[in-house]
Write a protein that holds these residues in place. Structure first.
Motif, PDB file in Angstrom:
ATOM      1  N   ASP A 122      26.265  15.980   3.996  1.00 33.40           N
ATOM      2  CA  ASP A 122      27.089  16.882   2.952  1.00 33.40           C
ATOM      3  C   ASP A 122      27.942  17.546   3.943  1.00 33.40           C
ATOM      4  O   ASP A 122      28.035  17.546   4.959  1.00 33.40           O
ATOM      5  CB  ASP A 122      25.691  17.889   2.712  1.00 33.40           C
ATOM      6  CG  ASP A 122      24.924  17.286   1.768  1.00 33.40           C
ATOM      7  OD1 ASP A 122      25.056  16.370   1.072  1.00 33.40           O
ATOM      8  OD2 ASP A 122      23.727  18.098   1.719  1.00 33.40           O
ATOM      9  N   PRO A 127      33.225  23.705  -2.311  1.00 30.59           N
ATOM     10  CA  PRO A 127      34.456  23.229  -2.672  1.00 30.59           C
ATOM     11  C   PRO A 127      35.572  23.926  -3.167  1.00 30.59           C
ATOM     12  O   PRO A 127      36.650  23.743  -2.944  1.00 30.59           O
ATOM     13  CB  PRO A 127      33.956  22.463  -4.000  1.00 30.59           C
ATOM     14  CG  PRO A 127      32.401  22.225  -3.626  1.00 30.59           C
ATOM     15  CD  PRO A 127      32.066  23.181  -2.910  1.00 30.59           C
ATOM     16  N   ILE A 170      36.562  17.308  -8.570  1.00 32.74           N
ATOM     17  CA  ILE A 170      35.846  17.823  -7.349  1.00 32.74           C
ATOM     18  C   ILE A 170      37.013  18.364  -6.649  1.00 32.74           C
ATOM     19  O   ILE A 170      36.782  19.378  -5.898  1.00 32.74           O
ATOM     20  CB  ILE A 170      35.468  16.491  -6.484  1.00 32.74           C
ATOM     21  CG1 ILE A 170      34.117  15.887  -7.183  1.00 32.74           C
ATOM     22  CG2 ILE A 170      35.125  16.924  -5.122  1.00 32.74           C
ATOM     23  CD1 ILE A 170      33.496  14.810  -6.400  1.00 32.74           C
ATOM     24  N   ASN A 176      28.705  20.197  -8.618  1.00 33.35           N
ATOM     25  CA  ASN A 176      27.671  19.152  -9.412  1.00 33.35           C
ATOM     26  C   ASN A 176      27.336  19.745 -10.418  1.00 33.35           C
ATOM     27  O   ASN A 176      27.248  19.035 -11.766  1.00 33.35           O
ATOM     28  CB  ASN A 176      26.750  18.526  -8.489  1.00 33.35           C
ATOM     29  CG  ASN A 176      27.367  17.510  -7.528  1.00 33.35           C
ATOM     30  OD1 ASN A 176      28.478  17.167  -7.472  1.00 33.35           O
ATOM     31  ND2 ASN A 176      26.489  17.073  -6.668  1.00 33.35           N
ATOM     32  N   LYS A 191      25.645  13.233  -8.975  1.00 29.56           N
ATOM     33  CA  LYS A 191      25.261  12.953  -7.926  1.00 29.56           C
ATOM     34  C   LYS A 191      25.561  11.283  -7.661  1.00 29.56           C
ATOM     35  O   LYS A 191      26.199  10.905  -6.651  1.00 29.56           O
ATOM     36  CB  LYS A 191      24.113  13.213  -7.354  1.00 29.56           C
ATOM     37  CG  LYS A 191      23.897  14.684  -7.304  1.00 29.56           C
ATOM     38  CD  LYS A 191      22.430  15.124  -6.840  1.00 29.56           C
ATOM     39  CE  LYS A 191      22.094  16.640  -7.080  1.00 29.56           C
ATOM     40  NZ  LYS A 191      20.717  16.979  -6.459  1.00 29.56           N
ATOM     41  N   VAL A 194      29.452  10.598  -7.540  1.00 28.06           N
ATOM     42  CA  VAL A 194      30.075  11.351  -6.512  1.00 28.06           C
ATOM     43  C   VAL A 194      29.624  10.143  -5.212  1.00 28.06           C
ATOM     44  O   VAL A 194      30.551  10.014  -4.228  1.00 28.06           O
ATOM     45  CB  VAL A 194      29.528  12.741  -5.898  1.00 28.06           C
ATOM     46  CG1 VAL A 194      29.801  13.231  -4.683  1.00 28.06           C
ATOM     47  CG2 VAL A 194      29.847  13.836  -7.058  1.00 28.06           C
ATOM     48  N   LEU A 198      32.593   8.413  -2.888  1.00 30.67           N
ATOM     49  CA  LEU A 198      32.471   8.450  -1.338  1.00 30.67           C
ATOM     50  C   LEU A 198      32.621   7.129  -1.047  1.00 30.67           C
ATOM     51  O   LEU A 198      33.395   6.375   0.086  1.00 30.67           O
ATOM     52  CB  LEU A 198      31.382   9.294  -1.073  1.00 30.67           C
ATOM     53  CG  LEU A 198      31.496  10.469  -1.356  1.00 30.67           C
ATOM     54  CD1 LEU A 198      30.452  11.304  -0.564  1.00 30.67           C
ATOM     55  CD2 LEU A 198      32.919  11.538  -1.061  1.00 30.67           C
ATOM     56  N   ASP A 205      32.735  12.559   3.134  1.00 29.92           N
ATOM     57  CA  ASP A 205      31.971  13.752   2.463  1.00 29.92           C
ATOM     58  C   ASP A 205      32.778  14.194   1.275  1.00 29.92           C
ATOM     59  O   ASP A 205      34.057  13.894   1.019  1.00 29.92           O
ATOM     60  CB  ASP A 205      31.442  14.521   3.385  1.00 29.92           C
ATOM     61  CG  ASP A 205      32.814  15.173   4.368  1.00 29.92           C
ATOM     62  OD1 ASP A 205      33.734  15.724   3.980  1.00 29.92           O
ATOM     63  OD2 ASP A 205      32.535  15.131   5.470  1.00 29.92           O
ATOM     64  N   ARG A 206      32.293  15.360   0.986  1.00 30.60           N
ATOM     65  CA  ARG A 206      32.833  15.941  -0.234  1.00 30.60           C
ATOM     66  C   ARG A 206      34.328  16.766   0.151  1.00 30.60           C
ATOM     67  O   ARG A 206      35.235  16.681  -0.653  1.00 30.60           O
ATOM     68  CB  ARG A 206      31.964  16.845  -1.098  1.00 30.60           C
ATOM     69  CG  ARG A 206      32.336  17.381  -2.439  1.00 30.60           C
ATOM     70  CD  ARG A 206      31.282  18.460  -3.106  1.00 30.60           C
ATOM     71  NE  ARG A 206      31.521  18.817  -4.323  1.00 30.60           N
ATOM     72  CZ  ARG A 206      30.917  18.106  -5.211  1.00 30.60           C
ATOM     73  NH1 ARG A 206      29.646  17.452  -5.184  1.00 30.60           N
ATOM     74  NH2 ARG A 206      31.074  18.591  -6.581  1.00 30.60           N
TER      75      ARG A 206
END
Length: 222
Positions: A122, A127, A170, A176, A191, A194, A198, A205-206
């Motif tokens: 994570d 964000p 995002i 989310n 999820k 996402v 990736l 990662d995010r």
């Protein structure tokens, strides 16, 4: 057991981090480094799960050390410690490939949670805060003529229309939960999307997904 490399030029600071980490059953100290050069070398030698990276060090600073660690392609994730919660160092660290950053005066439980989150894949920056950082330093992003057209960017070519839509939001700072509510999807579905984004784009990662959305001009600075 998550292994952590402590990187800070202040011996007392390293000692404090070591004491904290050694008090946890699921964390262990892989080693310590007092310079960016040593950080890069020890990361290659020890392959820790997380590099707890100070920014301001003599010689090679934490930004350059982060850049080299990420460029080496090792599994180590970098968690940057900075003095301020919104400054050019944090911005530069995220651009260098760090998985997040925390302020040095964070509570012990925040630091421990951050290390565990980064180790699990994570990001440790909300964000919305990542977007604030990028908006603040938008003048340092690639100029429109230098960035890739989203329609032809190879990193986006494999994304479905829905995945591209989710990458865009995002980048706009949606969580989310917000994505699920606004796009009428189950959060588990979000999820999954996402995770696929990736994997397909190759971002770690995010946080790096947000940066990708900016770089490809899916999202433009405010």
């Amino acid at each position: 057991m998550t292994s952590v490399l402590i990187i800070d030029d202040q011996p007392m600071q390293r000692f404090g981090f070591r004491m904290l980490l050694e008090s946890q059953d699921d964390l262990r100290v892989a080693g310590e480094a007092g310079t960016g050069t040593d950080a890069v070398r020890l990361t290659a030698e020890l392959a820790p799960d997380v590099a707890l990276m100070d920014i301001r060090m003599p010689g090679m600073d934490g930004i350059e050390a982060t850049r080299r660690i990420i460029a080496a392609g090792d599994r180590t994730k970098v968690l940057i410690l900075t003095t301020f919660d919104l400054d050019e160092y944090a911005y530069a660290g995220l651009r260098a490939g760090a998985s997040g950053f925390l302020v040095k005066d964070a509570q012990p439980e925040e630091l421990l949670a951050g290390i565990r989150a980064v180790a699990s894949g994570d990001a440790v920056v909300a964000p919305s805060l990542t977007r604030r950082l990028l908006d603040t330093y938008a003048d340092r992003l690639p100029a429109p003529g230098e960035s890739t057209d989203p329609a032809h960017d190879p990193r986006l070519a494999q994304l479905t229309e829905r995945e591209r839509e989710i990458l865009t939001v995002i980048g706009q700072g949606w969580t989310n939960t917000e994505i699920a509510e606004r796009l009428h999807l189950a959060e588990s579905t979000v999820k999954t999307h996402v995770g696929r984004i990736l994997a397909k784009t190759g971002v770690r990662d995010r946080v790096q997904a947000v940066i990708l959305a900016y770089d490809t001009r899916l999202v433009k600075p405010s």
